[in-house]
Design a protein around this motif. Sequence first.
Motif, PDB file in Angstrom:
ATOM      1  N   PRO A   1      -5.482  -2.236 -13.791  1.00 12.44           N
ATOM      2  CA  PRO A   1      -4.750  -3.245 -13.184  1.00 12.44           C
ATOM      3  C   PRO A   1      -5.385  -3.936 -11.828  1.00 12.44           C
ATOM      4  O   PRO A   1      -5.094  -4.962 -11.577  1.00 12.44           O
ATOM      5  CB  PRO A   1      -3.546  -2.480 -12.745  1.00 12.44           C
ATOM      6  N   LEU A   2      -6.265  -3.127 -11.263  1.00 10.46           N
ATOM      7  CA  LEU A   2      -6.915  -3.469 -10.243  1.00 10.46           C
ATOM      8  C   LEU A   2      -8.006  -4.620 -10.163  1.00 10.46           C
ATOM      9  O   LEU A   2      -8.377  -5.082  -9.267  1.00 10.46           O
ATOM     10  CB  LEU A   2      -7.396  -2.204  -9.286  1.00 10.46           C
ATOM     11  N   LYS A   3      -8.114  -4.738 -11.428  1.00 12.96           N
ATOM     12  CA  LYS A   3      -9.216  -5.727 -11.659  1.00 12.96           C
ATOM     13  C   LYS A   3      -8.478  -7.028 -11.766  1.00 12.96           C
ATOM     14  O   LYS A   3      -9.081  -8.114 -11.954  1.00 12.96           O
ATOM     15  CB  LYS A   3     -10.029  -5.464 -13.127  1.00 12.96           C
ATOM     16  N   PHE A   4      -7.137  -6.961 -11.731  1.00 11.92           N
ATOM     17  CA  PHE A   4      -6.247  -8.282 -11.595  1.00 11.92           C
ATOM     18  C   PHE A   4      -5.547  -8.213 -10.489  1.00 11.92           C
ATOM     19  O   PHE A   4      -5.770  -7.716  -9.470  1.00 11.92           O
ATOM     20  CB  PHE A   4      -5.548  -8.160 -13.026  1.00 11.92           C
ATOM     21  N   ASP A   5      -4.360  -8.966 -10.389  1.00  9.68           N
ATOM     22  CA  ASP A   5      -3.737  -9.315  -9.070  1.00  9.68           C
ATOM     23  C   ASP A   5      -2.787  -7.909  -8.894  1.00  9.68           C
ATOM     24  O   ASP A   5      -1.367  -8.349  -8.500  1.00  9.68           O
ATOM     25  CB  ASP A   5      -2.980 -10.745  -9.022  1.00  9.68           C
ATOM     26  N   PHE A   6      -3.151  -7.005  -8.950  1.00 10.66           N
ATOM     27  CA  PHE A   6      -2.300  -5.705  -8.893  1.00 10.66           C
ATOM     28  C   PHE A   6      -2.993  -4.985  -7.597  1.00 10.66           C
ATOM     29  O   PHE A   6      -4.372  -4.886  -7.625  1.00 10.66           O
ATOM     30  CB  PHE A   6      -1.797  -4.888  -9.910  1.00 10.66           C
ATOM     31  N   ASN A   7      -2.228  -4.235  -6.910  1.00  8.57           N
ATOM     32  CA  ASN A   7      -2.846  -3.358  -5.679  1.00  8.57           C
ATOM     33  C   ASN A   7      -2.321  -2.393  -5.479  1.00  8.57           C
ATOM     34  O   ASN A   7      -1.052  -1.867  -5.816  1.00  8.57           O
ATOM     35  CB  ASN A   7      -2.712  -4.135  -4.215  1.00  8.57           C
ATOM     36  N   THR A   8      -2.997  -1.258  -5.202  1.00  5.47           N
ATOM     37  CA  THR A   8      -2.309   0.146  -5.005  1.00  5.47           C
ATOM     38  C   THR A   8      -1.546   0.154  -3.670  1.00  5.47           C
ATOM     39  O   THR A   8      -1.591  -0.519  -2.799  1.00  5.47           O
ATOM     40  CB  THR A   8      -3.651   1.148  -4.593  1.00  5.47           C
ATOM     41  N   PRO A   9      -0.329   0.609  -4.259  1.00  2.90           N
ATOM     42  CA  PRO A   9       0.890   0.800  -3.030  1.00  2.90           C
ATOM     43  C   PRO A   9       0.471   0.953  -1.791  1.00  2.90           C
ATOM     44  O   PRO A   9      -0.517   2.153  -1.530  1.00  2.90           O
ATOM     45  CB  PRO A   9       1.906   1.517  -3.430  1.00  2.90           C
ATOM     46  N   GLU A  10       0.856   0.354  -0.735  1.00  2.49           N
ATOM     47  CA  GLU A  10       0.035   0.529   0.748  1.00  2.49           C
ATOM     48  C   GLU A  10       0.326   1.870   1.327  1.00  2.49           C
ATOM     49  O   GLU A  10      -0.464   2.529   1.691  1.00  2.49           O
ATOM     50  CB  GLU A  10       0.726  -0.452   1.581  1.00  2.49           C
ATOM     51  N   PRO A  11       1.574   2.399   1.119  1.00  2.00           N
ATOM     52  CA  PRO A  11       1.979   3.887   1.488  1.00  2.00           C
ATOM     53  C   PRO A  11       0.974   4.887   1.134  1.00  2.00           C
ATOM     54  O   PRO A  11       0.453   5.727   1.675  1.00  2.00           O
ATOM     55  CB  PRO A  11       3.302   3.984   1.321  1.00  2.00           C
ATOM     56  N   MET A  12       0.373   4.465  -0.152  1.00  2.00           N
ATOM     57  CA  MET A  12      -0.575   5.513  -0.959  1.00  2.00           C
ATOM     58  C   MET A  12      -1.908   5.539  -0.291  1.00  2.00           C
ATOM     59  O   MET A  12      -2.488   6.719   0.193  1.00  2.00           O
ATOM     60  CB  MET A  12      -0.659   5.234  -2.250  1.00  2.00           C
ATOM     61  N   VAL A  13      -2.252   4.248   0.188  1.00  2.00           N
ATOM     62  CA  VAL A  13      -3.630   3.916   0.748  1.00  2.00           C
ATOM     63  C   VAL A  13      -3.420   4.359   2.215  1.00  2.00           C
ATOM     64  O   VAL A  13      -4.228   5.276   2.599  1.00  2.00           O
ATOM     65  CB  VAL A  13      -3.879   2.457   0.679  1.00  2.00           C
ATOM     66  N   ASP A  14      -2.376   4.430   2.997  1.00  2.00           N
ATOM     67  CA  ASP A  14      -2.383   5.066   4.286  1.00  2.00           C
ATOM     68  C   ASP A  14      -2.441   6.491   4.004  1.00  2.00           C
ATOM     69  O   ASP A  14      -2.956   7.023   5.201  1.00  2.00           O
ATOM     70  CB  ASP A  14      -0.984   4.452   4.821  1.00  2.00           C
ATOM     71  N   ALA A  15      -1.856   6.996   3.198  1.00  2.00           N
ATOM     72  CA  ALA A  15      -1.798   8.445   3.169  1.00  2.00           C
ATOM     73  C   ALA A  15      -3.113   9.088   2.968  1.00  2.00           C
ATOM     74  O   ALA A  15      -3.256  10.094   3.623  1.00  2.00           O
ATOM     75  CB  ALA A  15      -0.685   8.985   2.066  1.00  2.00           C
ATOM     76  N   ILE A  16      -3.918   8.402   2.146  1.00  2.00           N
ATOM     77  CA  ILE A  16      -5.219   9.182   1.780  1.00  2.00           C
ATOM     78  C   ILE A  16      -6.204   8.948   3.256  1.00  2.00           C
ATOM     79  O   ILE A  16      -7.116   9.741   3.611  1.00  2.00           O
ATOM     80  CB  ILE A  16      -5.934   8.726   0.657  1.00  2.00           C
ATOM     81  N   ILE A  17      -5.918   7.607   4.047  1.00  2.00           N
ATOM     82  CA  ILE A  17      -6.546   7.376   4.986  1.00  2.00           C
ATOM     83  C   ILE A  17      -6.400   8.388   6.023  1.00  2.00           C
ATOM     84  O   ILE A  17      -7.394   8.885   6.573  1.00  2.00           O
ATOM     85  CB  ILE A  17      -6.295   5.957   5.661  1.00  2.00           C
ATOM     86  N   ASN A  18      -4.825   8.955   6.182  1.00  2.00           N
ATOM     87  CA  ASN A  18      -4.419   9.587   7.383  1.00  2.00           C
ATOM     88  C   ASN A  18      -5.267  10.930   6.874  1.00  2.00           C
ATOM     89  O   ASN A  18      -5.619  11.623   7.607  1.00  2.00           O
ATOM     90  CB  ASN A  18      -2.989   9.615   7.522  1.00  2.00           C
ATOM     91  N   ALA A  19      -5.051  11.416   5.801  1.00  2.00           N
ATOM     92  CA  ALA A  19      -5.331  12.708   5.067  1.00  2.00           C
ATOM     93  C   ALA A  19      -7.051  12.998   5.563  1.00  2.00           C
ATOM     94  O   ALA A  19      -7.250  14.094   6.106  1.00  2.00           O
ATOM     95  CB  ALA A  19      -5.083  12.829   3.744  1.00  2.00           C
TER      96      ALA A  19
END
Length: 397
Positions: free
Chosen positions: A42-60
């Motif tokens: 889906p990421l090859k199209f107009d779908f993005n990984t949910p922001e809270p998930m991205v924030d969680a791994i950055i924080n981790a």
Amino acid sequence: MISLNVSERSSTISYAIRDVVEYARKLESKGDQILKLNIGDPLKFDFNTPEPMVDAIINAAKTNFNGYEDSLGNPELRKIIAERESKNNGKIYFEDVVITSGVTEGVQLVFGATLEPGDEVLVPGPGYPTYTSYATFFGANPITYRTIESENWNIDVEDLKSKITNNTKCIVLINPNNPTGAMYKKKCLEEILDIAIDYDLFIISDEIYDRISFNNSFVSPASMTDEVPILTFNGISKIYLAPGWRVGYMAFYNWDTLFEIKEGIMKELRARIAANSICQVGAIEAYKSCEKYVVEMVSKLKERSEFAYKRLNEIPGISTTKPMGGLYIFPKVELEKRWKDDKEFVYEFLRMKKVLLVHGSGFCPVYGKDHFRSVFLPTIEVMEDAFTRLEEFMKAK
Ligand SMILES: Cc1ncc(COP(=O)(O)O)c(C=O)c1O
């Protein structure tokens, strides 16, 4: 100079979904722009990984959560998944869930622990090719059971039963199915569970698309039995829009009598150290707080699947069943004398119209031939463009 032959094991591996990309790459290197409808990302199209998930791994990562994770998986994640499975399917405990580097690693691990050369695994035809590839890799024989196009690709249970031999070890279910979009009804699953009991087989239930159901009709076989050993596969690749993070899980249902196999899988898990630590933190966030993103995605996909179904059926020479879930549609092509087979069709369409599909025989040479698979992930405008090119291509020949 060293000279070595490739092992027979690895030379048997084929994966149609990626093989066809090589040819597209060649065209791209000559300057062609290719519209890619071949891959379920889906990421090859107009779908993005949910922001809270991205924030969680950055924080981790920033808080130095970068060491090796436990081999069986992050304990908090395992607990959350055990709760998810218990709520949706059947009661299961923390100890029954392990985290893998995607469902794909799970397939390798379970086949590694269960198959000996000559064993047989029943796989759906058409079906996701990883099961066939890895069964072969471990010296076993994948045996394809038929699914019936005129019945919305439902399982031909009689055919499945007729293919059981003394060597059969397990039945693989892919529900919803990739590539056909089929969703199996309770009655069909009941019949398969009865067969598993009669013949002492275990079931692998690949439920990676469980939430992508367009009429909320998904049923897991694990919710229907406390007798048949079932290994449920799932993960965050599709539903939580994070295929590159490589986080999946296996849930062992009714596995008491097969404890040695479970222990074998545990040993394999320990030998490969662990799945990615920070991405498991992202997965915790997915299951905790990202439900609304799933609902949004499924609503978008439902609309797109309906468009693809309608538009493709308008094209002379193309007919398709309606996907009930997942990311794919699997139309039939009237090849007549125009193309030798579905592979030639897909390659010629790519060359002429610069749209990349996957040939159906890559999902099963018997029950998938004369078909192609397309994703319905792109926007309606992009799909309209692709399917108009397909219409022109069909009419021109
Ligand atoms: C049925 C099925 N199972 C598993 C996978 C791969 O899952 P993962 O990304 O968790 O390895 C796919 C990917 O397309 C799939 O279609």
